[in-house]
Design a protein around this motif. Structure first.
Motif, PDB file in Angstrom:
ATOM      1  N   ASP A   1     -14.140  10.589  18.708  1.00 56.01           N
ATOM      2  CA  ASP A   1     -15.089  11.263  19.721  1.00 56.01           C
ATOM      3  C   ASP A   1     -14.460  12.185  20.507  1.00 56.01           C
ATOM      4  O   ASP A   1     -14.973  13.396  20.904  1.00 56.01           O
ATOM      5  CB  ASP A   1     -15.822  10.099  20.381  1.00 56.01           C
ATOM      6  N   HIS A   2     -13.060  11.831  21.211  1.00 58.50           N
ATOM      7  CA  HIS A   2     -12.706  12.699  22.123  1.00 58.50           C
ATOM      8  C   HIS A   2     -11.470  13.499  21.750  1.00 58.50           C
ATOM      9  O   HIS A   2     -11.065  14.472  22.179  1.00 58.50           O
ATOM     10  CB  HIS A   2     -12.087  11.572  23.368  1.00 58.50           C
ATOM     11  N   GLY A   3     -10.841  12.994  20.608  1.00 70.36           N
ATOM     12  CA  GLY A   3      -9.624  13.745  20.154  1.00 70.36           C
ATOM     13  C   GLY A   3     -10.003  14.893  19.217  1.00 70.36           C
ATOM     14  O   GLY A   3      -9.585  16.101  19.315  1.00 70.36           O
ATOM     15  N   ILE A   4     -10.204  14.404  17.907  1.00 72.95           N
ATOM     16  CA  ILE A   4     -10.284  15.574  17.036  1.00 72.95           C
ATOM     17  C   ILE A   4     -11.610  16.268  17.150  1.00 72.95           C
ATOM     18  O   ILE A   4     -12.631  15.797  17.433  1.00 72.95           O
ATOM     19  CB  ILE A   4     -10.565  14.604  15.529  1.00 72.95           C
ATOM     20  N   GLU A   5     -11.362  17.507  16.844  1.00 77.36           N
ATOM     21  CA  GLU A   5     -12.547  18.689  17.321  1.00 77.36           C
ATOM     22  C   GLU A   5     -13.432  18.785  16.073  1.00 77.36           C
ATOM     23  O   GLU A   5     -13.175  18.296  14.925  1.00 77.36           O
ATOM     24  CB  GLU A   5     -11.756  19.960  17.508  1.00 77.36           C
ATOM     25  N   THR A   6     -14.515  19.342  16.152  1.00 81.71           N
ATOM     26  CA  THR A   6     -15.330  19.784  15.328  1.00 81.71           C
ATOM     27  C   THR A   6     -14.901  20.888  14.173  1.00 81.71           C
ATOM     28  O   THR A   6     -13.771  21.555  14.712  1.00 81.71           O
ATOM     29  CB  THR A   6     -16.910  20.336  15.621  1.00 81.71           C
ATOM     30  N   PRO A   7     -15.121  21.204  13.051  1.00 81.65           N
ATOM     31  CA  PRO A   7     -14.667  21.913  12.069  1.00 81.65           C
ATOM     32  C   PRO A   7     -14.589  23.576  12.751  1.00 81.65           C
ATOM     33  O   PRO A   7     -13.585  24.018  12.492  1.00 81.65           O
ATOM     34  CB  PRO A   7     -15.290  22.032  10.818  1.00 81.65           C
ATOM     35  N   GLU A   8     -15.737  23.655  13.347  1.00 84.80           N
ATOM     36  CA  GLU A   8     -15.613  25.354  13.895  1.00 84.80           C
ATOM     37  C   GLU A   8     -14.580  25.434  14.928  1.00 84.80           C
ATOM     38  O   GLU A   8     -14.001  26.481  14.806  1.00 84.80           O
ATOM     39  CB  GLU A   8     -17.108  25.465  14.558  1.00 84.80           C
ATOM     40  N   ILE A   9     -13.967  24.626  15.953  1.00 86.25           N
ATOM     41  CA  ILE A   9     -13.621  24.604  16.838  1.00 86.25           C
ATOM     42  C   ILE A   9     -11.884  24.647  16.386  1.00 86.25           C
ATOM     43  O   ILE A   9     -10.953  25.453  16.781  1.00 86.25           O
ATOM     44  CB  ILE A   9     -13.746  23.555  18.042  1.00 86.25           C
ATOM     45  N   ARG A  10     -11.806  23.848  15.292  1.00 81.40           N
ATOM     46  CA  ARG A  10     -10.316  23.598  14.561  1.00 81.40           C
ATOM     47  C   ARG A  10     -10.098  24.933  13.997  1.00 81.40           C
ATOM     48  O   ARG A  10      -9.136  25.298  14.050  1.00 81.40           O
ATOM     49  CB  ARG A  10     -10.387  22.470  13.537  1.00 81.40           C
ATOM     50  N   LEU A  11     -11.010  25.484  13.309  1.00 82.31           N
ATOM     51  CA  LEU A  11     -10.663  26.669  12.716  1.00 82.31           C
ATOM     52  C   LEU A  11     -10.434  27.873  13.780  1.00 82.31           C
ATOM     53  O   LEU A  11      -9.553  28.626  13.488  1.00 82.31           O
ATOM     54  CB  LEU A  11     -11.833  26.975  11.601  1.00 82.31           C
ATOM     55  N   ALA A  12     -11.269  27.857  14.720  1.00 88.75           N
ATOM     56  CA  ALA A  12     -10.912  28.813  15.795  1.00 88.75           C
ATOM     57  C   ALA A  12      -9.674  28.696  16.225  1.00 88.75           C
ATOM     58  O   ALA A  12      -8.915  29.741  16.828  1.00 88.75           O
ATOM     59  CB  ALA A  12     -11.871  28.805  16.745  1.00 88.75           C
ATOM     60  N   LYS A  13      -8.986  27.547  16.473  1.00 88.43           N
ATOM     61  CA  LYS A  13      -7.545  27.307  16.883  1.00 88.43           C
ATOM     62  C   LYS A  13      -6.620  27.406  15.850  1.00 88.43           C
ATOM     63  O   LYS A  13      -5.527  27.170  15.992  1.00 88.43           O
ATOM     64  CB  LYS A  13      -7.449  25.675  17.596  1.00 88.43           C
ATOM     65  N   GLY A  14      -7.005  27.593  14.757  1.00 84.65           N
ATOM     66  CA  GLY A  14      -6.142  27.912  13.546  1.00 84.65           C
ATOM     67  C   GLY A  14      -5.479  26.905  13.007  1.00 84.65           C
ATOM     68  O   GLY A  14      -4.658  26.550  12.420  1.00 84.65           O
ATOM     69  N   LYS A  15      -6.391  25.618  12.963  1.00 85.89           N
ATOM     70  CA  LYS A  15      -6.265  24.469  12.435  1.00 85.89           C
ATOM     71  C   LYS A  15      -6.946  24.246  11.108  1.00 85.89           C
ATOM     72  O   LYS A  15      -7.911  25.097  10.752  1.00 85.89           O
ATOM     73  CB  LYS A  15      -6.349  23.289  13.357  1.00 85.89           C
ATOM     74  N   GLU A  16      -6.540  23.303  10.352  1.00 86.53           N
ATOM     75  CA  GLU A  16      -7.654  23.011   9.126  1.00 86.53           C
ATOM     76  C   GLU A  16      -8.735  22.334   9.627  1.00 86.53           C
ATOM     77  O   GLU A  16      -8.973  21.898  10.643  1.00 86.53           O
ATOM     78  CB  GLU A  16      -6.898  21.963   8.182  1.00 86.53           C
ATOM     79  N   ALA A  17      -9.737  22.601   8.938  1.00 80.54           N
ATOM     80  CA  ALA A  17     -11.292  22.266   9.374  1.00 80.54           C
ATOM     81  C   ALA A  17     -11.049  20.613   9.383  1.00 80.54           C
ATOM     82  O   ALA A  17     -12.127  20.022  10.049  1.00 80.54           O
ATOM     83  CB  ALA A  17     -12.228  22.650   8.477  1.00 80.54           C
ATOM     84  N   THR A  18     -10.483  19.922   8.394  1.00 82.04           N
ATOM     85  CA  THR A  18     -10.472  18.684   8.394  1.00 82.04           C
ATOM     86  C   THR A  18      -9.286  18.042   9.155  1.00 82.04           C
ATOM     87  O   THR A  18      -8.183  18.299   9.314  1.00 82.04           O
ATOM     88  CB  THR A  18     -10.297  18.223   6.742  1.00 82.04           C
ATOM     89  N   GLY A  19      -9.691  17.172  10.177  1.00 85.22           N
ATOM     90  CA  GLY A  19      -8.607  16.403  11.216  1.00 85.22           C
ATOM     91  C   GLY A  19      -7.856  15.335  10.457  1.00 85.22           C
ATOM     92  O   GLY A  19      -8.537  14.792   9.471  1.00 85.22           O
ATOM     93  N   GLN A  20      -6.846  15.015  10.813  1.00 85.28           N
ATOM     94  CA  GLN A  20      -6.230  13.865  10.608  1.00 85.28           C
ATOM     95  C   GLN A  20      -5.872  12.682  11.442  1.00 85.28           C
ATOM     96  O   GLN A  20      -5.799  12.811  12.608  1.00 85.28           O
ATOM     97  CB  GLN A  20      -4.659  14.243  10.063  1.00 85.28           C
ATOM     98  N   LEU A  21      -6.405  11.417  11.089  1.00 85.42           N
ATOM     99  CA  LEU A  21      -6.019  10.246  11.534  1.00 85.42           C
ATOM    100  C   LEU A  21      -5.188   9.281  11.103  1.00 85.42           C
ATOM    101  O   LEU A  21      -5.520   9.163   9.807  1.00 85.42           O
ATOM    102  CB  LEU A  21      -7.227   9.739  11.976  1.00 85.42           C
ATOM    103  N   LEU A  22      -4.137   9.119  11.749  1.00 81.71           N
ATOM    104  CA  LEU A  22      -3.020   8.179  10.935  1.00 81.71           C
ATOM    105  C   LEU A  22      -2.941   6.932  11.572  1.00 81.71           C
ATOM    106  O   LEU A  22      -2.808   6.650  12.973  1.00 81.71           O
ATOM    107  CB  LEU A  22      -1.567   8.979  11.127  1.00 81.71           C
ATOM    108  N   LEU A  23      -3.100   5.787  10.887  1.00 84.56           N
ATOM    109  CA  LEU A  23      -2.693   4.659  11.194  1.00 84.56           C
ATOM    110  C   LEU A  23      -1.399   4.180  10.480  1.00 84.56           C
ATOM    111  O   LEU A  23      -1.319   4.140   9.465  1.00 84.56           O
ATOM    112  CB  LEU A  23      -4.051   3.482  10.944  1.00 84.56           C
ATOM    113  N   SER A  24      -0.464   3.483  11.353  1.00 79.94           N
ATOM    114  CA  SER A  24       0.741   3.016  11.025  1.00 79.94           C
ATOM    115  C   SER A  24       1.213   1.923  11.541  1.00 79.94           C
ATOM    116  O   SER A  24       0.970   1.449  12.933  1.00 79.94           O
ATOM    117  CB  SER A  24       1.906   4.112  11.096  1.00 79.94           C
ATOM    118  N   ALA A  25       2.002   1.235  10.910  1.00 79.37           N
ATOM    119  CA  ALA A  25       2.410  -0.165  11.560  1.00 79.37           C
ATOM    120  C   ALA A  25       3.851  -0.427  10.830  1.00 79.37           C
ATOM    121  O   ALA A  25       4.334  -0.082   9.824  1.00 79.37           O
ATOM    122  CB  ALA A  25       1.742  -1.390  10.909  1.00 79.37           C
ATOM    123  N   GLN A  26       4.880  -0.978  11.535  1.00 79.88           N
ATOM    124  CA  GLN A  26       6.349  -0.894  11.176  1.00 79.88           C
ATOM    125  C   GLN A  26       6.818  -2.073  12.042  1.00 79.88           C
ATOM    126  O   GLN A  26       6.569  -2.320  13.404  1.00 79.88           O
ATOM    127  CB  GLN A  26       7.067   0.262  11.278  1.00 79.88           C
TER     128      GLN A  26
END
Length: 681
Positions: free
Chosen positions: A399-424
């Motif tokens: 909701d608060h972190g990853i932007e919409t595809p339009e905003i991400r493209l305007a910032k030079g990012k990929e349209a698809t955001g990445q969410l990483l879950l990790s454990a170690q």
């Protein structure tokens, strides 16, 4: 025959099958669906339907029958999958979960919900040209006892019968299985020899349906099914008079004569049974009881070891050697028993593809989920309690972190955001991270909101302290309230829940690059490696995972910063000094730091020194919940029983700096009041 004793096994397996179904549906490519995935989804629905019919769960049987019919057409290429259809299947999975929960509680599912999901599935069938395959009416009432005409029709059509051989059966299992097979068709022959049972059954059910029903009573490896010829079965059954049997429930596992069948001998169908035969299901309460008994054994062994220190090592050499073996065996036994409660983090991570799919679709965002360390293990008790905090963090990132595809493209990012879950694993802890490549936290916005809410903040605060403000109760920077976030509740609960589990939360964020929330938890709450220390006449336990080193300071290394506050210089770094005798108000303790021992510890990325009288030793201790037996004590996380039978408190290391600051603030307030009103003082 009372089937209630087997229903719990059905509920457990059905829940696992639904989770497997959901995962496969989320992975399915609707444009070119994988046949193995479709077959696995069909088998899951088929198995649930068979078990539900056995236990008389009519609504569950009817719903899975409708779902199974659609899945069967899809796997045979008669139905073209689409995104909305997958959504409907996922909605059906949720409805089946609700129905299982209701039946497990001894209640009937809500009729409106059952009617709704059945209508959705029927409409799907109608829209895709198979109106005749589903009933137009609501689910029929429970089955009644009538003569079974279906097997007769099957015999007339030349379908033949099934020869079913069961092995390694008890008397009760023989009777129960025979009764259940009678519900699925006409028993032509029944013979038993010792623990072997052979039944010739005239039925329209395919072998998979029979295996699905029987597997809730016995293991699949105990079942062997072969097809009898149509001529052999009636001749073999001449001495077995037919009797009226209960008709199958509506939607029971009965296939149409012309419908393609799943081979009982197929490797895909046999694999789950083969895997299950190597494991058993044990109630968690029994495991906990075993862990408690092993804990008491370890305490008793510690008492013997401590008592043995008074013995002459030469005269009692054999006894002391045996005691050493007992200590090693007790430690190995404890570690083995504790490993039974350990579960992989995949149990948690597998829940989030569905969450991300639903929430991102609602927000109009494109998100890719990546996971790392799914095989990392954590105690079952912590696994179950970490699900809700992680769910809130994931929804927050979406909701608060990853932007919409339009905003991400305007910032030079990929349209698809990445969410990483990790454990170690990290030392004696597990580190779980939720990372996104979104906009990151807005420092100015957080500070402005904090000032608006009257929090004690300043523009010069370091980033780490600013990020911690989002955990304040009622804090939210959302401009509007939605059903996803914005009400200002949740993040404070996340932090509190994690602290109750003996862990802490850290946040790292870079504007425009994303945010990482790190959760640090102990691997288990049942045992810990600790260092016992003495303060006055009291013994305390410091969790070894926090301890860095211990030393005896020289006078020139001590520096006063207030009248009763000190810091210690350790290799060029100044560390706060916390005197445990002041924190816990212990009399008779060593007050001169140069005469005592300083234990350097690290908690929440902060290093500080604890003043103790002496170090008693290191050992593994069994954790006893203090709140259950007494009440919550500030600065104390739990208690344990030492080798001499006395009780020692386990120190909450992370709480020490907060308690010291609170005591210093209280002392300063009293001193100020004394100066203002010396008479009252």
């Amino acid at each position: 025959m009372d089937l209630s004793q087997f229903s719990q096994a059905f509920f457990v397996e059905a829940i696992e099958l639904l989770a497997q179904m959901e995962q496969l549906l989320l992975e399915l490519d609707v444009e070119s669906p994988d046949s193995e995935q479709l077959n696995a989804i069909f088998r899951a629905a088929h198995s649930i339907k068979g078990g539900a019919a056995t236990f008389g769960f009519t609504a569950l049987t009817e719903t899975t029958h409708l779902l199974e019919t659609l899945l069967d057409r899809a796997r045979h290429g008669q139905l073209r999958l689409s995104g909305p259809m997958i959504d409907a299947f996922l909605e059906t999975k949720d409805a089946l979960q609700e129905q299982l929960t209701a039946y497990q509680a001894g209640k009937e599912p809500e009729p409106e919900r059952v009617a709704h999901i059945c209508a959705v599935l029927q409409q799907l069938a109608l829209e895709n040209g198979d109106g005749a395959s589903v009933p137009a009416s609501a689910p029929a009432p429970a089955p009644v006892m009538v003569a079974a005409p279906a097997p007769v029709a099957a015999a007339a059509s030349g379908q033949g019968a099934l020869r079913i051989r069961f092995s390694r059966l008890s008397d009760s299992e023989c009777n129960l299985l025979a009764d259940e097979l009678g519900n699925l068709g006409k028993i032509l022959l029944r013979t038993r020899s010792n623990d072997l049972l052979t039944v010739v059954l005239e039925t329209t059910c395919d072998p998979d349906a029979i295996i699905a029903v029987c597997c809730f009573v016995i293991d699949e490896s105990q079942i062997d099914i072969t097809r009898e010829s149509a001529e052999a079965a009636p001749a073999e059954a001449a001495a077995a008079p037919a009797a009226p049997v209960p008709a199958p429930a509506v939607g029971a596992p009965v296939e149409a004569a012309g419908k393609p069948q799943v081979s009982a001998a197929s490797p895909a169908a046999a694999a789950p049974g083969a895997k299950e035969s190597s494991s058993i299901r044990v109630d968690v309460e029994k495991v906990d009881q075993l862990i408690n008994l092993v804990g008491e054994l370890v305490i008793t062994q510690s008492m013997l070891t401590q008592a043995a220190t008074m013995l002459d090592p030469v005269a009692y050499e054999r006894f002391l050697s045996g005691l050493g073996h007992l200590e090693r065996n007790a430690r190995d036994l404890q570690e083995s028993v504790m490993s039974i409660r350990m579960m992989p983090m995949d149990y948690v991570f597998s829940r989030f593809p569905r969450v991300i799919r639903d929430v991102s679709a609602k927000l109009g965002k494109q998100v890719r989920l990546d996971t790392f360390g799914k095989e990392t293990e954590l105690d079952k008790g912590l696994i179950e309690r970490i699900v809700d905090p992680l769910t809130h963090l994931v929804r927050n990132s979406l909701d608060h972190g990853i932007e919409t595809p339009e905003i991400r493209l305007a910032k030079g990012k990929e349209a698809t955001g990445q969410l990483l879950l990790s454990a170690q694993h990290h030392g004696g802890n597990i580190v779980i991270e939720v990372s996104d490549d979104g906009a990151g936290l807005n420092r100015e916005k957080i500070l402005a909101k904090a000032m608006q809410q009257g929090l004690n903040v300043s523009e010069s605060m370091p980033d780490d302290e600013v990020w911690q403000l989002i955990f304040a109760p009622g804090f939210s920077t959302a401009e509007q309230v939605t059903d996803i976030s914005g009400r200002g509740v949740g993040m404070d609960v996340v932090k509190r829940n994690i602290q109750e589990m003996g862990g802490h939360v850290e946040i790292q964020s870079r504007g425009g690059h994303g945010t990482t929330t790190r959760i640090v938890l102990p691997l288990t709450l049942a045992i810990l490696n600790g260092m016992s220390v003495k303060v006055g006449s009291e013994a305390y336990i410091l969790p070894l995972s926090y301890v860095i080193e211990s030393l005896q300071p020289l006078p020139e290394h001590l520096h006063s910063i207030t009248s009763d506050g000190h810091v210690i210089k350790v290799r060029g770094e100044y560390l706060p000094l916390i005197e445990l005798h002041r924190v816990f108000d212990v009399s008779g303790a060593q007050v001169n730091p140069t005469q005592g021992i300083l234990v350097i510890v690290q908690a929440d990325d902060t290093r500080f020194a604890l003043l103790v009288d002496e170090l008693l030793g290191q050992h593994q201790v069994v954790v006893k919940n203090l709140e259950t037996n007494y009440r919550k004590v500030p600065g104390i996380s739990a208690a344990t029983i030492l080798g001499d039978g006395s009780v020692a408190f386990i120190i909450d290391v992370g709480a020490m700096p907060r308690i010291q600051r609170a005591q210093a603030a209280s002392s300063a307030a009293l001193a100020g009041a004394s100066r203002r009103d010396p008479i009252a003082a």
